[in-house]
Design a protein around this motif. Structure first.
Motif, short mmCIF file in Angstrom:
data_model
loop_
_atom_site.label_atom_id
_atom_site.label_comp_id
_atom_site.label_asym_id
_atom_site.label_seq_id
_atom_site.Cartn_x
_atom_site.Cartn_y
_atom_site.Cartn_z
N LEU A 1 0.85 -1.19 0.00
CA LEU A 1 0.00 0.00 0.00
C LEU A 1 0.88 1.24 0.00
CD1 LEU A 1 -2.76 -0.92 2.64
CD2 LEU A 1 -2.94 -1.03 0.15
N THR A 2 0.45 2.26 -0.72
CA THR A 2 1.17 3.52 -0.72
C THR A 2 0.94 4.24 0.60
OG1 THR A 2 -0.67 4.80 -1.62
CG2 THR A 2 0.76 3.67 -3.21
N PRO A 3 1.77 5.23 0.94
CA PRO A 3 1.51 6.01 2.16
C PRO A 3 0.11 6.61 2.20
CG PRO A 3 3.72 6.45 1.36
CD PRO A 3 3.06 5.60 0.31
N GLU A 4 -0.36 7.09 1.05
CA GLU A 4 -1.72 7.65 0.99
C GLU A 4 -2.76 6.57 1.28
OE1 GLU A 4 -4.25 10.60 -1.96
OE2 GLU A 4 -3.05 9.00 -2.85
N GLN B 1 -2.95 5.78 4.98
CA GLN B 1 -3.75 6.76 5.70
C GLN B 1 -5.24 6.51 5.46
OE1 GLN B 1 -2.72 9.14 7.92
NE2 GLN B 1 -0.75 8.10 7.69
N GLY B 2 -5.58 6.15 4.24
CA GLY B 2 -6.97 5.81 3.93
C GLY B 2 -7.44 4.60 4.71
N LYS B 3 -6.56 3.62 4.87
CA LYS B 3 -6.90 2.43 5.66
C LYS B 3 -7.23 2.82 7.11
CE LYS B 3 -4.98 -2.05 7.16
NZ LYS B 3 -4.88 -1.75 8.60
N LEU B 4 -6.45 3.71 7.68
CA LEU B 4 -6.72 4.17 9.05
C LEU B 4 -8.07 4.89 9.12
CD1 LEU B 4 -3.19 5.50 10.11
CD2 LEU B 4 -4.29 3.36 10.79
N LEU B 5 -8.38 5.67 8.10
CA LEU B 5 -9.69 6.33 8.06
C LEU B 5 -10.81 5.31 7.91
CD1 LEU B 5 -8.73 9.29 5.71
CD2 LEU B 5 -9.41 9.51 8.11
N PHE B 6 -10.60 4.32 7.04
CA PHE B 6 -11.59 3.26 6.82
C PHE B 6 -11.93 2.56 8.12
CE2 PHE B 6 -12.82 -1.07 5.75
CZ PHE B 6 -13.61 -0.93 4.63
N GLU B 7 -10.92 2.32 8.93
CA GLU B 7 -11.11 1.60 10.20
C GLU B 7 -11.46 2.54 11.34
OE1 GLU B 7 -7.76 -1.83 9.13
OE2 GLU B 7 -7.23 -0.08 10.34
N GLU C 1 -15.56 8.95 -5.51
CA GLU C 1 -15.55 10.26 -4.86
C GLU C 1 -16.96 10.67 -4.45
OE1 GLU C 1 -11.79 9.88 -7.08
OE2 GLU C 1 -13.89 9.48 -7.57
N GLN C 2 -17.94 10.41 -5.31
CA GLN C 2 -19.33 10.73 -4.97
C GLN C 2 -19.82 9.88 -3.81
OE1 GLN C 2 -21.54 10.25 -8.61
NE2 GLN C 2 -20.72 12.11 -9.54
N VAL C 3 -19.41 8.62 -3.77
CA VAL C 3 -19.80 7.75 -2.66
C VAL C 3 -19.23 8.27 -1.34
CG1 VAL C 3 -19.51 5.44 -1.67
CG2 VAL C 3 -20.06 5.70 -4.10
N VAL C 4 -17.96 8.65 -1.34
CA VAL C 4 -17.33 9.18 -0.12
C VAL C 4 -18.01 10.48 0.29
CG1 VAL C 4 -15.19 10.13 0.83
CG2 VAL C 4 -15.14 7.99 -0.48
N ASP C 5 -18.35 11.32 -0.66
CA ASP C 5 -19.06 12.57 -0.34
C ASP C 5 -20.42 12.26 0.32
OD1 ASP C 5 -17.18 14.43 -1.16
OD2 ASP C 5 -17.94 14.52 -3.22
N PHE C 6 -21.10 11.23 -0.18
CA PHE C 6 -22.38 10.83 0.39
C PHE C 6 -22.23 10.52 1.88
CE2 PHE C 6 -25.03 7.26 1.77
CZ PHE C 6 -26.31 7.72 1.52
N TYR C 7 -21.25 9.69 2.20
CA TYR C 7 -21.04 9.33 3.60
C TYR C 7 -20.55 10.53 4.41
CZ TYR C 7 -21.67 4.35 2.70
OH TYR C 7 -22.19 3.12 2.37
N ASN C 8 -19.72 11.35 3.81
CA ASN C 8 -19.15 12.47 4.55
C ASN C 8 -20.20 13.47 4.98
OD1 ASN C 8 -16.71 13.68 5.60
ND2 ASN C 8 -16.98 15.29 4.06
N GLN D 1 -7.62 10.28 0.45
CA GLN D 1 -6.90 9.14 1.04
C GLN D 1 -7.80 7.92 1.13
OE1 GLN D 1 -5.76 10.98 4.74
NE2 GLN D 1 -3.79 11.72 3.94
N LEU D 2 -9.05 8.15 1.47
CA LEU D 2 -10.00 7.04 1.57
C LEU D 2 -10.25 6.44 0.19
CD1 LEU D 2 -11.78 5.38 3.42
CD2 LEU D 2 -13.57 7.11 3.19
N VAL D 3 -10.42 7.28 -0.83
CA VAL D 3 -10.61 6.77 -2.19
C VAL D 3 -9.38 5.99 -2.64
CG1 VAL D 3 -10.84 7.45 -4.61
CG2 VAL D 3 -12.28 8.53 -2.87
N ALA D 4 -8.22 6.49 -2.30
CA ALA D 4 -6.98 5.79 -2.67
C ALA D 4 -6.93 4.40 -2.04
CB ALA D 4 -5.77 6.61 -2.24
N PHE D 5 -7.35 4.29 -0.78
CA PHE D 5 -7.38 2.97 -0.14
C PHE D 5 -8.36 2.05 -0.84
CE2 PHE D 5 -9.56 0.16 2.90
CZ PHE D 5 -8.52 -0.72 3.13
#
Length: 699
Positions: free
Chosen positions: A460-463, A466-472, A601-608, A628-632
């Motif tokens: 996984l890339t650094p980005e 970070q997305g994985k941490l946000l996911f969890e 991106e639209q899905v993440v915006d929905f949840y956000n 970061q979340l989209v990247a994960f």
């Protein structure tokens, strides 16, 4: 001394509060509490108990504060670091314990399943295969004639109230555009299937059924029928083998009855078995961990997906059976009396499609560059895969006009009866189990995420990390996407949590494990799990338990809840949808059960923003965190899927891709009242094919 005690208490409480906020488990529980509170608020706002709403919310808010303290105390006393998540490679694919009672050669059954799944001849029109809606990363990337209006809409009292208005594009056969997303109506982006037609008969050995075209009041352009579109978005079949139940509403039961999706819910489902070649009997069968088989036998009989109204699996088997050459030459296509004879003409498996010589399953049987498989008929494929007591008999099953079934030794010539060989009669059994075994090989478990879980830190890339941490954590994705399978609807999670459970927060309502209402659409637009099966029973297993039907219709005793289930308490079911797994989500747009979101991106915006119906709390993610979340999520892509490498390789396929248009308000009539098809070729690929793949949705 008093000051030190006070300071110590303040530090302890502060640390506890910080821990509660920072641990993903506690955040998930707190978020869940808020979600349920808002859901209850919606229920009260629009239900008969509106006058209790204010009083209820004040009471439940106090309860949440108390519960938060309890959660904090329990969490502090528990192990702080959870067990590391294993790679999906370590998770066994569920399989029926009694599979060996039916299948004699699993490799041969997988070959049969892949053939049936991709064969265009299965559909009534001789064009529509299972794969027609699952050819791109196990899903569907078509974008023309892929809109359905709100056909699942109901009234508040539960009665049907379908909406036939196309809000997106104004008419069927519309070409979707990126700017159409996200949807702001009850339209659905899904998959085109069959034209509206009535089944008449099959011509054995002919890929196209005899049908009569019926005027379609919804799916027509200028009075010319276009292909109908499914009322829910097409989910991927890849990794679906891990699901305890299938379909968005869970109607494909974990127990396969050999006939249809409904398991033990259908009291009349039975197949035939040969105690010996001269003695048949009707038997009921029950295969657990066979939800994929239950799912597989649904679409071939669906008047939306691949079948004219009124077709049966016996008649599908008929199509792959025998014909009288003399009748065929006379243009009559009359069915043979079902006797073993030498005057047979088999239908070639995959007879319209080229199979790549390096296909990982079918390559040895390829006739490339000619279409189809060499040597093998469907009858031979079934004989290779299944035990003879399910297909070998000297008797026939005779079905009269009233549906009465009898066993006969000799066929009659009566027009009042249909007669089937044992192989034809049990075709649904072979179809379901073979397709399940094939789909159980479609496991995407070599993603960068899985490699990271195996200890490859740079997978996984650094980005993405970070997305994985946000996911969890902050993004709360693990509320629905738990475990190695990334779904709470997995068989392993259901085994752990129970088929129904109580929410861990007031009012502790019972709910089906793995099904959630996140407010993508109002309940009245699609009740989903809140609906009923074909026999009038609730799809919700929690509601079955309330009615005392759990053991009868599901085959086991209901889980013991604490406190015990009350027959009159509210159940969270209406608007509940199965949580999908997330591997390859980058490739499977559009998203959600309504296909109303075009990008991650639209899905993440929905949840956000907390969704659109107030059932989710806003997340407060920054723009950087959203990326970061989209990247994960893109780190959940198995490159074998993107590149169509084994086991994700496949035969050639021609899929309907909308209809040629004279203008935005007209289509070309083929002379029978149907619109002329545009067919898109999906070329055959072998197991070691390169990485071209098919383009993503709207790309």
């Amino acid at each position: 001394m008093g000051f030190l005690l006070t300071l110590s208490l303040v530090i302890s409480l502060t640390s506890l509060s910080i821990y509660l906020v920072l641990t993903s488990k506690s955040r998930f529980l707190l978020k869940s509490m808020v979600t349920k509170i808002k859901r209850q608020e919606w229920r009260f706002k629009y239900g008969k108990l509106n006058y209790l709403r204010s009083r209820f919310l004040k009471t439940i808010t106090i309860a949440v504060i108390i519960m938060a303290a309890i959660i904090a105390g329990n969490t502090v006393s528990a192990q702080v670091t959870p067990s590391p998540l294993p790679s999906l490679k370590s998770i066994s694919v569920p399989e029926p314990d009694n599979l060996g009672d039916f299948v004699k050669d699993k490799v041969a059954a997988i070959k049969l399943g892949k053939t049936l799944f991709w064969d265009m001849q299965v559909g009534s029109d001789g064009i529509t295969a299972c794969a027609s809606c699952h050819f791109h990363a196990g899903a569907d990337n078509r974008s023309k004639n892929q809109i359905a209006p709100g056909l699942l809409r109901i009234n508040p009292d539960g009665t049907e109230n379908p909406d036939a208005v196309f809000n997106v594009g104004g008419l069927p056969n519309y070409q979707l555009k990126p700017g159409d997303f996200p949807f702001h109506s009850n339209d659905v982006s899904s998959s085109q299937g069959i034209f509206n037609s009535k089944f008449v008969n099959v011509t054995p050995g002919n890929a196209q059924d005899q049908v009569t075209n019926e005027p379609d009041p919804v799916f027509n352009v200028g009075g010319v029928n276009v292909r109908r579109v499914e009322p829910r978005n097409t989910p991927t079949v890849i990794n679906s083998a891990f699901n305890f139940r299938n379909f968005w509403d869970g109607r494909a039961q974990n127990i396969f009855n050999g006939v249809n999706p409904f398991g033990l819910r259908d009291p009349n489902a039975a197949i035939a078995k040969a105690a010996n070649p001269n003695k048949l009997e009707f038997v009921k069968v029950s295969l657990k961990n066979a939800s994929l088989a239950s799912q597989a036998v649904g679409p071939p009989l669906s008047s939306f997906e691949s079948s004219a109204d009124g077709r049966t699996f016996q008649e599908i088997g008929d199509k792959f059976g025998r014909i009288d050459k003399r009748s065929l030459s006379a243009g009559k296509g009359k069915k043979l009396p079902r006797k073993l004879a030498k005057k047979l003409l088999p239908l070639r498996p995959l007879g319209k499609q080229v199979v790549h010589p390096q296909d990982s399953v079918l390559g040895a049987d390829s006739r490339s560059p000619k279409p189809g498989l060499k040597d093998k008929t469907y009858g031979q494929l079934i004989q290779d895969a299944f035990k003879p007591e399910w297909w070998k008999s000297n008797q026939l099953i005779q079905v009269d006009a009233e549906g009465r079934r009898t066993f006969v030794k000799k066929p009659d010539r009566s027009l009042e009866t249909n007669e089937y060989t044992l192989m034809e009669y049990n075709f649904s059994l072979f179809f379901g189990l073979a397709v399940q075994l094939y789909e159980s090989t479609l496991i995407a478990n070599d993603t960068p995420f899985d490699q990271f879980l195996e200890g490859k830190d740079n997978a996984l890339t650094p980005e993405q990390k970070q997305g994985k941490l946000l996911f969890e954590g902050k993004a709360f994705c693990i509320a629905c996407h738990v475990g190695s399978e990334l779904t709470a609807a997995s068989a392993s999670n259901v085994a752990k949590e129970g088929r129904i459970k109580r929410a861990p927060f007031p009012p502790n309502s019972p709910e089906d494990t793995g099904f959630f209402n996140i407010g993508v659409t109002p309940v009245t637009e699609d009740p989903s799990l809140g609906g009923k099966d074909a026999f009038g029973n609730p799809l919700s297993e929690a509601r079955l338990a309330q009615l005392g039907k759990f053991q009868l219709l599901l085959g086991e005793n209901p889980p013991i809840l604490n406190p015990p289930l009350n027959s009159s308490e509210a159940v969270f079911a209406a608007g509940g949808f199965k949580a999908p797994g997330l591997r390859n989500v980058e490739l499977t747009a559009p998203y959600f059960h309504n296909g109303g979101y075009g990008t991650l991106e639209q899905v993440v915006d929905f949840y956000n923003r907390g969704g659109d119906l107030g059932l989710l709390p806003p997340l407060g993610l920054s723009e950087e965190q959203k990326q970061q979340l989209v990247a994960f999520l893109k780190g959940l892509t198995d490159e074998r899927v993107r590149c169509e490498k084994a086991p994700f390789d496949h035969p050639q396929l021609f899929v309907p891709n909308g209809h040629p248009s004279g203008s935005s308000t007209s289509v070309m009539n083929d002379g029978t009242g149907k619109a002329t098809d545009s067919l898109l070729e999906i070329r055959a690929v072998g197991g070691k094919y390169g990485c071209d793949g098919t383009p993503n949705f709207l790309s």
